[in-house]
Motif scaffolding. Sequence first.
Motif, mmCIF file in Angstrom:
data_model
loop_
_atom_site.group_PDB
_atom_site.id
_atom_site.type_symbol
_atom_site.label_atom_id
_atom_site.label_comp_id
_atom_site.label_asym_id
_atom_site.label_seq_id
_atom_site.Cartn_x
_atom_site.Cartn_y
_atom_site.Cartn_z
ATOM 1 N N SER A 232 0.876 -1.177 0.000
ATOM 2 C CA SER A 232 0.000 0.000 0.000
ATOM 3 C C SER A 232 0.912 1.225 0.000
ATOM 4 C CB SER A 232 -0.888 -0.021 1.242
ATOM 5 O OG SER A 232 -1.657 1.153 1.347
ATOM 6 N N PRO A 233 0.629 2.318 -0.701
ATOM 7 C CA PRO A 233 -0.562 2.548 -1.523
ATOM 8 C C PRO A 233 -0.441 1.839 -2.867
ATOM 9 C CG PRO A 233 0.903 4.422 -1.695
ATOM 10 C CD PRO A 233 1.542 3.465 -0.738
ATOM 11 N N VAL A 234 -1.566 1.762 -3.604
ATOM 12 C CA VAL A 234 -1.524 1.215 -4.950
ATOM 13 C C VAL A 234 -1.454 2.392 -5.924
ATOM 14 C CG1 VAL A 234 -2.607 -0.996 -4.451
ATOM 15 C CG2 VAL A 234 -4.027 0.931 -4.953
ATOM 16 N N SER A 389 8.978 5.346 -0.893
ATOM 17 C CA SER A 389 8.246 4.913 -2.088
ATOM 18 C C SER A 389 8.012 3.409 -1.954
ATOM 19 C CB SER A 389 9.095 5.169 -3.332
ATOM 20 O OG SER A 389 10.311 4.430 -3.210
ATOM 21 N N VAL A 390 7.169 2.873 -2.843
ATOM 22 C CA VAL A 390 6.965 1.417 -2.836
ATOM 23 C C VAL A 390 8.297 0.730 -3.127
ATOM 24 C CG1 VAL A 390 5.797 -0.517 -3.970
ATOM 25 C CG2 VAL A 390 4.523 1.563 -3.462
ATOM 26 N N VAL A 420 6.191 -1.059 -8.600
ATOM 27 C CA VAL A 420 7.457 -0.324 -8.724
ATOM 28 C C VAL A 420 7.679 0.050 -10.181
ATOM 29 C CG1 VAL A 420 9.968 -0.526 -8.524
ATOM 30 C CG2 VAL A 420 8.502 -1.387 -6.692
ATOM 31 N N HIS A 421 7.421 -0.901 -11.080
ATOM 32 C CA HIS A 421 7.587 -0.612 -12.509
ATOM 33 C C HIS A 421 6.589 0.445 -12.967
ATOM 34 C CE1 HIS A 421 9.624 -4.770 -13.085
ATOM 35 N NE2 HIS A 421 10.462 -3.853 -12.690
ATOM 36 N N ALA A 422 5.363 0.366 -12.438
ATOM 37 C CA ALA A 422 4.336 1.332 -12.850
ATOM 38 C C ALA A 422 4.749 2.743 -12.446
ATOM 39 C CB ALA A 422 2.993 0.972 -12.201
#
Length: 424
Positions: A232-234, A389-390, A420-422
Amino acid sequence: MKPNTIASPAEAGTKLARVNVLIVGAGGREHALAWKIAQSPNLGDLHAAPGNPGIAALGTCHPLRPDDAEALLDLCRQLAVSLVVVGPEAPLVAGLADALRHAGVAVLGPTAAAARIEGSKSFAKEVMRAAGVPTASELAEARAPCVVKADGLAAGKGVFVCRTDAEARLALPRARALGGPVVIEELLEGEEVSLLALCAGEEALALAPAQDFKRLRDGNEGPNTGGMGSYSPVPFLGPEQAEELVETIHRPVLRELAAGGAPFQGILYAGLMLTEDGPRVLEFNCRFGDPETQAILPRLEGDLLEALAAAASGSLAGVELVAGSHAAVTVVLAAAGYPDAPETGVPLAGVEAASAIGALVFHAGTALRRGSLVGAGGRVLNVTALGASVAEARERAYRAVDRIDFPGMQYRRDIALRAVHAAA
Ligand code: AMP
Ligand code: GLY
């Protein structure tokens, strides 16, 4: 207290007496709840039934079964417990909250009548239909592509996603073998997200959206499990969109339940598929998600106990649930043989080393044997790390996972990787 966190009843002029809390359950979700509740200045004594060795470091564990309502009620009386937080669904569906509330003990968790939203898929469909909430359409026949679901609680084993007719033919008898009716619905494609809301009657407040990873192996391969990780978060669902979803999904369902004489108090968890045609509900759960909770709560600012106590008392007035800007990633460490036949009793090494580098190591299936920590369940430990960050949270979580070792340890290496890629 920081601005925009959960407003405290003390600030609102209603001083909360110290609350003795009993958490019901024994997994990583319950350890995360205990960890967050233990931070509350309003906490009196913390108890768990049955709890686990991780929770025992924060409070007192009592060897009672979550479905033994009478023994739990006796315990509440003995210990002057004034709030019970129920983790798993089965005791809720069986009426634990009714029994406790009837005896005057406040409970975070719905009545049996409201818990049917999880306990019966056909009831959930009926409620959604009446409330105008978007869900997968029901099909008359099990023809691929489709999803075949056993109606009742099946601990994640009652759903068969069928992409071929051969799969559909096999699914129907398997779902029927679990007893009760069977629901057949269209197969939806998209991103899955878990959106949990704290609810009291017709009021609902969103918790931070999370994603979980149900399949055992990387790349969403292998059998379904209780969940192999979460974060989370998405990236594609911010707080505003979460609020919109609560308005179109949770609140209409709450109104419908209340109108049907079954007002809902507790956590309403919507499992959503974000399709090209908009969000669709895959399922409702009547409790905190596991392992979503282990990623959601470490991000939550403010006093969870106050928020849960408010919901249990029937009103969310003055409560705000705000997630910090940091991200959390949770990696589940499972036993050899999980999910079919998990091996127990193996010694667990490195838990302290993982905590020492800043990770939260939640106990999910552990026991103490002659003073040493051993595996005692399918999902053994849940390693959560926070980060800016994620990507950072993910890196920290896996660094901590590297410190832990036990024979046959299984875990996924791709938790939150697509996020992470997104974001990159
Ligand atoms: P449920 O217990 O209903 O959430 O189902 C378990 C899992 O099955 C979900 O998390 C989805 O991955 C999958 N699933 C359930 N219903 C559908 C559907 N209608 N279309 C596609 N996948 C589904
Ligand atoms: N993570 C899925 C569940 O709690 O049901």
